[in-house]
Design an enzyme around this catalytic site. Structure first.
Site, PDB file in Angstrom:
ATOM      1  N   HIS A   1       0.761  -1.395  -0.173  1.00 19.28           N
ATOM      2  CA  HIS A   1       0.086   0.033  -0.055  1.00 19.28           C
ATOM      3  C   HIS A   1       0.869   1.221   0.050  1.00 19.28           C
ATOM      4  O   HIS A   1       1.318   1.779   1.188  1.00 19.28           O
ATOM      5  CB  HIS A   1      -0.999   0.007   1.116  1.00 19.28           C
TER       6      HIS A   1
ATOM      7  N   HIS B   1       1.671   4.954  -2.560  1.00 19.09           N
ATOM      8  CA  HIS B   1       0.959   5.546  -3.578  1.00 19.09           C
ATOM      9  C   HIS B   1       2.107   6.191  -4.194  1.00 19.09           C
ATOM     10  O   HIS B   1       3.160   6.984  -3.983  1.00 19.09           O
ATOM     11  CB  HIS B   1       0.357   7.025  -3.054  1.00 19.09           C
TER      12      HIS B   1
ATOM     13  N   PHE C   1       0.686  17.162  -2.779  1.00 16.49           N
ATOM     14  CA  PHE C   1       0.442  16.460  -3.991  1.00 16.49           C
ATOM     15  C   PHE C   1       0.455  17.090  -5.111  1.00 16.49           C
ATOM     16  O   PHE C   1       1.166  16.937  -6.316  1.00 16.49           O
ATOM     17  CB  PHE C   1      -0.612  15.423  -3.856  1.00 16.49           C
TER      18      PHE C   1
ATOM     19  N   GLY D   1      -8.284   9.627  -2.193  1.00 15.54           N
ATOM     20  CA  GLY D   1      -8.677  10.830  -1.630  1.00 15.54           C
ATOM     21  C   GLY D   1      -9.274  10.401  -0.126  1.00 15.54           C
ATOM     22  O   GLY D   1      -9.394   9.493   0.342  1.00 15.54           O
TER      23      GLY D   1
ATOM     24  N   GLU E   1     -10.847   4.381   6.458  1.00 16.14           N
ATOM     25  CA  GLU E   1      -9.613   5.280   6.878  1.00 16.14           C
ATOM     26  C   GLU E   1     -10.460   6.457   7.423  1.00 16.14           C
ATOM     27  O   GLU E   1     -10.592   7.686   7.024  1.00 16.14           O
ATOM     28  CB  GLU E   1      -9.048   5.691   5.657  1.00 16.14           C
TER      29      GLU E   1
ATOM     30  N   HIS F   1      -6.199   0.297   4.834  1.00 13.05           N
ATOM     31  CA  HIS F   1      -6.422   0.848   6.199  1.00 13.05           C
ATOM     32  C   HIS F   1      -7.386   0.105   7.199  1.00 13.05           C
ATOM     33  O   HIS F   1      -6.640  -0.374   7.973  1.00 13.05           O
ATOM     34  CB  HIS F   1      -6.810   2.346   6.204  1.00 13.05           C
TER      35      HIS F   1
HETATM   36 ZN   LIG Z   1      -3.650   5.057   0.900  1.00 13.35          ZN
END
Ligand SMILES: [Zn+2]
Ligand SMILES: [Zn+2]
Lengths: 504, 504
Positions: A107, A109, A206, A321, A354, A379
């Site tokens: 996991h 990004h 980001f 998001g 999450e 999560h």
């Molecule tokens: Zn994530």
């Protein structure tokens, strides 16, 4: 031996329930107590792992170091990660975990995998890099042949090379860039009083990195560097959630998603040629959960197309998001039902739970992810409040991807000993440890998250067997085929044995 | 209806396990989803409570208020209680909870039940009250005919009446006394950076109040005032953990434990004569867990004697003091086995698992309390990390006494949504809500803890049925005989019905 222990406990519990052992015996039988304690230890993550004599010796050493560290006045899992970092870096357990083969990162990004110092010192020093300063004290970057068109709410673009030549001290400027690219700060409690504020800065980061990494040449180099950093941290395989955005060239030309995916595949092959013991990477295509149902249908269609065209590297689909601010999975049910309706396989890897807003539509995501047959749960922070979803996840063998530092920095929990993964681990729930967005959190690879997990979850009850199972879980619960998993385990075992014998 | 729901879920889960429902159907059946959600709601504390139409109407009102409060930028359960207090006091939910009949307070300590302002404004203004100021910025009090002998590390004793007559502003002095009698402060994170420091101040506060409340006349008045404050907060019955210390008279004469117990019994009878709808109080005799095994044997022997001599008011035995710093229950196994060996009944009400140091000897207390056949478990904060102890507790119907504010102030957890009781409640584990030491925490009665529990545990998933079950649990899991419980429930029901109809 194990089944003997379990049976005696089952019989004991049965007798208690039936009232034949009233448990008011006053003096508990020490051997009965022992067997209950053994059973509890057995249920834990890693509790059933058999250790070799070498591993047992290493475990003795590790547990001794751990006991020393747990009584220090500054015990890192109880502190905010930004304050804990220097203490972790001095920890002998952390040194060991850095060297430990950690298997896979399942996991992470795309744009928060590489040390932001590399991004600033390498990427922003390239030719044709422009910067503008936003009204809200942030920055944006863009590579361009000539002066780019101005952005709204941003100063006019300056060529960074020119800017740097004009100022005495580039370091201060570079540090300000790093501050915009990460959440790291000395006093996180004051800087981020609530989730809204920390998420705003998080999403801002980001946007800052976006202009740099979507420049086509950087896109490739960035992915290479990501592989290198995780490899250096003794991670052998990666499943990366990626937006797969359009990239751009200096003249403004744009490359589509397929280009990005092809680029990843090319870079990966090159990296694997150069690093024979690296096992590879796969990509989970992600879109923002702020989209509407029509856009979601298009996104799922695109995911199916990419999955068909790049079966080797494309693992599946997910939304990204902030869950609390986005649409719940159930809202997207039409889109998510498409693959099945069309007889197409598209594995899902949903972020779900999450949140700590219980009883909301979003809180329902944990159960819905399972109903949509997710392969893993990102999560699953809220899962312990959903006993039925927890049972389903266990029965369906759907692992939870636990990212302790991310959950702490994004203000779901402060003292990591209270992280729900500690509950899941005490029950031996299928789970893996990952790092989500290490670069934005000022971490790297997986070792920091492994440190927090090992020290916070289970306290003195977690041991080398726990670490071994967590590491193996990352291969077990990957999207790899059974044949590939077998190969991966073979490589992992060699690395693990070497690690054990070198650590004694 | 309920069993239908449950059966369909069981069958569904079975088919999943057997692989007959692959759960990769892409489009989950909405009615199946509904039934899973219903089952999860049913499992929760209060999920099986049937509500009358009036209660359902009140629930609608309550849930609307709750939803409004949960989205406020300052959501009290996420804040430290000292900062949350003004927000709670303005909450319409809190007003409702103050009026709600909360049943019994099953986990409260003798010398932290009465508002410290009452202690200062009433007790310290009595004749013959002396004060001395310690080296470490605290105070000690003593009632005496003449100048008392000096204490080590304390200034010479001043008669408070004389002192007050000499200074212009008594309020500042009184406030400084209150600061010494409670933990309340504007910036708790700075004042109490870790558990060691907050526990030191906590134990210090007991020393401050000790000299006041062990003065025989005050001892009786204090207990009367304690009953009055809890009664005013709509608590109808109390089980109080009490040290039952020797008390003293003005001339230095001392009264023994039996005197204290007799005094409690007398005061209680008087209070009950004056308040017909108050149901009573029982006492759990407590000793500090710092004692050794010989002292523990003496304490248990004394507990047996008191239990025999005062069967009506004496409920049982427990240890107090910080678990992490004290001896584990297993250390006291000889003493704790005495009653059974002598064929005597002595119910135990152990504090167990008030820790987040997992895998230590003290962490083992949760299981050991059950093996020693405890009637309830105080705090049980660590229980969710002990799945076997959790199962045993459920099967033995041993309720956990959850004290949210205490656990937050004593730094086990910050955001109360992460409190382990939220997990226990999602599973419908037997539990009650209590307040531990409300006066030292700047709280009072049970309403503040009920507020935190209702808002933090379960979020929008907890409702009026939850409150009803929590309130009834406090009678259900009390030490009262079945006949007395029946009587208590009858009184409770009248109060509850009145509360509901008056709240619509
Ligand atoms: Zn994530
Ligand atoms: Zn207590």
């Amino acid at each position: 031996m194990r089944s003997l222990v379990r049976n005696s406990v089952v019989v004991f519990m049965l007798l208690v329930v039936l009232g034949w052992i009233p448990l008011c015996s006053g003096r508990p039988d020490p051997s009965q107590r022992e067997s209950l304690m053994r059973e509890e230890a057995f249920r834990r993550t890693g509790g059933g792992v058999l250790l070799t004599q070498e591993e047992l010796d290493l475990n003795t050493k590790v547990q001794k170091l751990k006991a020393q560290e747990m009584v220090l006045p500054e015990f890192p899992p109880t502190m905010h990660f930004f304050k804990a970092t220097p203490f972790i870096q001095r920890s002998p357990i952390f040194s060991l975990l850095k060297r430990m083969p950690k298997g896979a990162a399942l996991h992470v990004h795309d744009f928060s995998m590489v040390d932001m110092e590399w991004v600033v010192k390498n990427v922003t020093y390239r030719e044709n890099c422009y910067v503008c300063f936003t009204d809200d004290q942030s920055v944006r970057f863009l590579f361009s042949f000539g002066q780019p068109k101005p952005l709204p709410h941003c100063s006019s673009w300056s060529l960074l090379k020119t800017l740097r030549s004009k100022i005495a001290n580039s370091t201060a400027l570079d540090n300000s860039f790093i501050r915009n690219l990460t959440l790291v700060t000395k006093d996180p409690d004051s800087a981020y009083p609530n989730q809204d504020i920390v998420w705003k800065k998080f999403e801002q980061a980001f946007l800052v990195v976006y202009g740099l990494v979507t420049y086509a040449p950087v896109f490739k180099d960035y992915f290479y560097e990501a592989l290198r950093e995780f490899y250096t941290d003794n991670v052998m395989y990666i499943e990366m959630r990626a937006l797969l955005p359009e990239t751009y060239e200096l003249d403004g030309r744009r490359n589509d998603r397929a280009w990005s995916l092809q680029a990843c595949q090319d870079v990966l092959r090159q990296f694997m040629r150069e690093h024979a013991d690296f096992f590879g990477a796969r990509i989970i295509f992600t879109v923002h959960r702020g989209i509407n149902d029509t856009e979601a249908i298009k996104a799922v269609e695109e995911a199916m197309k990419l999955h068909r065209e790049f079966p080797e590297i494309m693992a599946g689909f997910d939304f990204v998001g902030r869950e609390d601010a986005g649409r719940p999975l159930w809202y997207f049910r039409e889109a998510l039902s498409l693959p099945e309706e069309r007889g197409v396989t598209l594995p899902y890897f949903f972020h779900a739970g999450e949140t700590n807003y219980e009883g909301t539509e979003v809180d329902q995501n944990v159960l819905d992810a399972l109903l949509f047959n997710t392969t893993r749960i990102g999560h699953g922070f809220a899962m312990v409040h959903h006993p039925l979803a927890k049972e389903l996840s266990r029965k369906m063998n759907v692992a939870v991807e636990v990212c302790p530092i991310s959950n702490q920095v994004l203000k779901l929990v402060s003292d990591l000993r209270n992280h729900p993964a500690a509950v899941l681990m005490s029950e031996g729930h299928p789970l893996v440890i990952s790092s989500d967005d290490p670069a934005i959190f000022g971490a790297s690879g997986l070792s920091y998250d492994f440190y927090e997990a090992f020290m916070a979850f289970g306290g003195m009850n977690s041991h080398l067997g726990t670490l071994k199972e967590l590491s193996m879980n990352s291969i077990r619960y990957s999207s790899l085929s059974p044949e590939m998993k077998e190969k991966a385990f073979a490589i992992w075992q060699k690395k693990w044995d070497k690690f054990v014998s070198e650590s004694l």
